[in-house]
Design a protein around this motif. Structure first.
Motif, PDB file in Angstrom:
ATOM      1  N   GLY A 160      52.462  16.928  35.324  1.00  0.00           N
ATOM      2  CA  GLY A 160      51.441  17.923  35.010  1.00  0.00           C
ATOM      3  C   GLY A 160      50.430  18.120  36.121  1.00  0.00           C
ATOM      4  O   GLY A 160      49.509  18.918  35.998  1.00  0.00           O
ATOM      5  N   SER A 178      55.620  20.921  40.599  1.00  0.00           N
ATOM      6  CA  SER A 178      56.637  21.967  40.433  1.00  0.00           C
ATOM      7  C   SER A 178      56.049  23.347  40.706  1.00  0.00           C
ATOM      8  O   SER A 178      56.679  24.186  41.346  1.00  0.00           O
ATOM      9  CB  SER A 178      57.193  21.951  39.009  1.00  0.00           C
ATOM     10  N   THR A 179      54.844  23.574  40.220  1.00  0.00           N
ATOM     11  CA  THR A 179      54.211  24.879  40.411  1.00  0.00           C
ATOM     12  C   THR A 179      54.017  25.152  41.900  1.00  0.00           C
ATOM     13  O   THR A 179      54.281  26.261  42.382  1.00  0.00           O
ATOM     14  CB  THR A 179      52.854  24.920  39.683  1.00  0.00           C
TER      15      THR A 179
END
Ligand SMILES: Nc1ncnc2c1ncn2[C@@H]1O[C@H](COP(=O)(O)OP(=O)(O)O)[C@@H](O)[C@H]1O
Ligand SMILES: [Mg+2]
Lengths: 247, 256
Positions: free
Chosen positions: A42, A46-47
């Motif tokens: 989180g 990945s973003t």
């Protein structure tokens, strides 16, 4: 940009609605770098990778790749993606195509390589990844580790300038991660430029040229593996490493 | 055991029918061997029209179905008018009973007296079937396209494929495989619905049988037509079952 960096981001910011997912991201990737993004789930790894490949629009800041500002909305995103390879955590192979066809699709349809040349290159890659006998199989006949190796081969079949890897071993059984890490070491050894999100700390320590610790969407600390793993500056980094490193 | 039960049930049903008070008359009007023989050549010729209509309509329906489904799955603003047409088309032709579409095309279109519009009701009726079934099949394809996980498109996009290429090389082939069983079901239903052409006086099997019945006061040819339709649809139905089972096995094997 007059410097030699392959990729450079300045003040990149990304939000989903009210939620700020990436903030003040400054990252420089030189040719042949292996940049490891670490941080808890989180934190935005990945973003960030998706933004670099223009699979997501950024809200603010700029991204430069091969001397061009690719965050400019007028840039042809497909032309940029042609120069980058991406491997996802869940492999995402095309189940209706054979392993060989998975590797030759983009070279043939996007890069205009003729089928004979594309196949020859694909077979060569499969050979070096230890998958020569799997060329005509369909992906669902392969183990997870084999599928992920195919996904890596597919990503580099187009000779990208930059390879983005998103936790490529996270979905694998522990005994299968080794064969994928082996390939990554091999690619790093050949001088492939990579940015990868990973939880494999020993891989990051051995192979990375630079380690970035992400926390809550920001790169809290970056440096050589020695700096990050032996003498982290930030308390958050120390906490994270205490949790993930066996003591 | 199950087979025995089936045989018993069917046997009882047969006895009920055969011992019913009206059976002798039904037998004479619907199950008369000599009438069956006499009508067969004409009915068989008419049935050829059913098969021809089906064979002509099927590929056109597939084409329209895929095109409409693909148009509906686009997102670009420039294609909005096309999307709108596709939505109106599917809503309209899924809503209107196929029989009405056949009647409107068969009787309405020629009345317009437009240049180039055929007046042969066989072609008009087949056109109506294409319109009606195209809308169903478009929805089947759309469900198939929607069932493909977005990560497949993400993968294709990341490899540099355009939206069109991703659709053509990644999404559609997978979607098509998934929808083959429901598509075959629609085609079984289409085979039967070629009988609707009888409503616009096409001399297909049902109309021929009706014609025979009116002149000879015997409806055995209807039963002959029913047998012909069953003979046509059963192989396709069995094939559909077999394909569905095979795909299920594959999916299970793939999900190891
Ligand atoms: N499509 C999305 N919409 C809304 N929030 C998202 C989306 N994708 C990711 N996020 C949020 O962004 C944050 C960063 O996610 P991610 O980049 O997946 O982190 P990591 O890869 O480090 O685990 C998370 O809080 C996640 O919930
Ligand atoms: Mg992630």
């Amino acid at each position: 940009m007059s410097d030699t960096a392959l990729l450079r981001t300045e003040n990149v910011r990304k939000t989903y609605g009210d939620k700020v997912v990436l903030r003040d991201i400054d990252l420089v990737v030189q040719p042949h770098d292996v940049v490891c993004l670490i941080g808890s789930s989180g934190s935005g790894k990945s973003t960030l990778l998706r933004c670099l490949d223009l699979l997501e629009d950024i809200d603010d800041g700029s991204i430069w790749f091969e001397g061009q500002e690719i965050s400019d909305p007028r840039v042809d995103a497909r032309a940029v993606r042609r120069r980058m390879g991406v491997v996802f955590q869940a492999y995402n192979l095309f189940p209706h195509l054979s392993v060989l066809e998975n590797l030759t699709l983009a070279p043939r349809k996007v890069h205009g390589v003729d089928s004979t040349a594309a196949e020859a290159r694909a077979r060569e890659l499969l050979e070096s990844f230890g998958l020569a006998d799997k060329a005509d199989e369909h992906p669902d006949r392969l183990s997870g580790g084999q599928q992920q190796r195919v996904a890596m081969a597919r990503a580099i079949a187009t000779d990208p300038a930059l390879l983005l890897l998103d936790e490529v071993t996270a979905a694998l059984d522990p005994e299968l991660t080794g064969e994928v890490l082996e390939i990554m070491r091999h690619l790093a050894g050949e001088g492939t430029t990579m940015v990868l999100a990973t939880h494999e700390m020993s891989f990051a320590r051995d192979v990375a040229t630079k380690v970035c610790f992400l926390h809550d969407g920001a790169i809290l600390e970056q440096g050589t593996p020695a700096e990050i793993f032996e003498s982290p500056r930030e308390e958050r980094t120390r906490q994270f490493l205490r949790r993930v490193l066996p003591t | 055991m199950a087979t025995l039960a089936t045989v018993v049930v069917l046997g009882v049903l047969a006895v009920v029918v055969v011992t019913s008070p009206g059976w002798p008359r039904v037998k004479a009007t619907f199950f008369d061997w000599s009438h069956a023989r006499a009508a067969f050549p004409a009915v068989w010729k008419g049935f050829g029209k059913n098969v021809a209509s089906f064979l002509i309509a099927e590929p056109l329906i597939l084409l329209i179905g895929v095109l409409v489904a693909v148009v509906r799955s686009t997102t670009s603003a420039a294609l909005f008018p096309l999307r709108l047409i596709a939505v109106v088309y599917t809503d309209l032709f899924r809503g209107v009973p196929t029989l009405l579409v056949v009647l409107l095309c068969g009787l309405g279109l020629p009345a317009l007296e437009l240049q180039g519009v055929p007046t042969d009701t066989f072609w008009l009726g087949t056109f109506a079937l294409v319109l009606s079934y195209g809308a169903y099949v478009a929805e089947v394809f759309r469900a198939g396209i929607d069932s493909i996980h977005p990560s497949q498109v993400a993968s294709a996009t990341a490899l540099g494929l355009s939206n069109g290429q991703a659709m053509r090389h990644v999404v559609l082939p997978q979607a098509t495989r998934r929808v083959v069983p429901p598509l075959l079901n629609d085609f079984i239903s289409l085979q039967k619905d070629t009988a609707l052409l009888s409503s616009i006086f096409v001399f297909e099997a049902v109309f021929t049988a009706q014609d025979y019945g009116l002149y000879n006061f015997n409806y055995t040819p209807f039963v002959v037509v029913a047998v012909l339709f069953v003979a046509l649809t059963v192989p396709l139905a069995r094939f559909t079952d077999w394909l569905g089972r095979r795909m299920m096995r594959r999916e299970r094997a793939g999900a190891r």
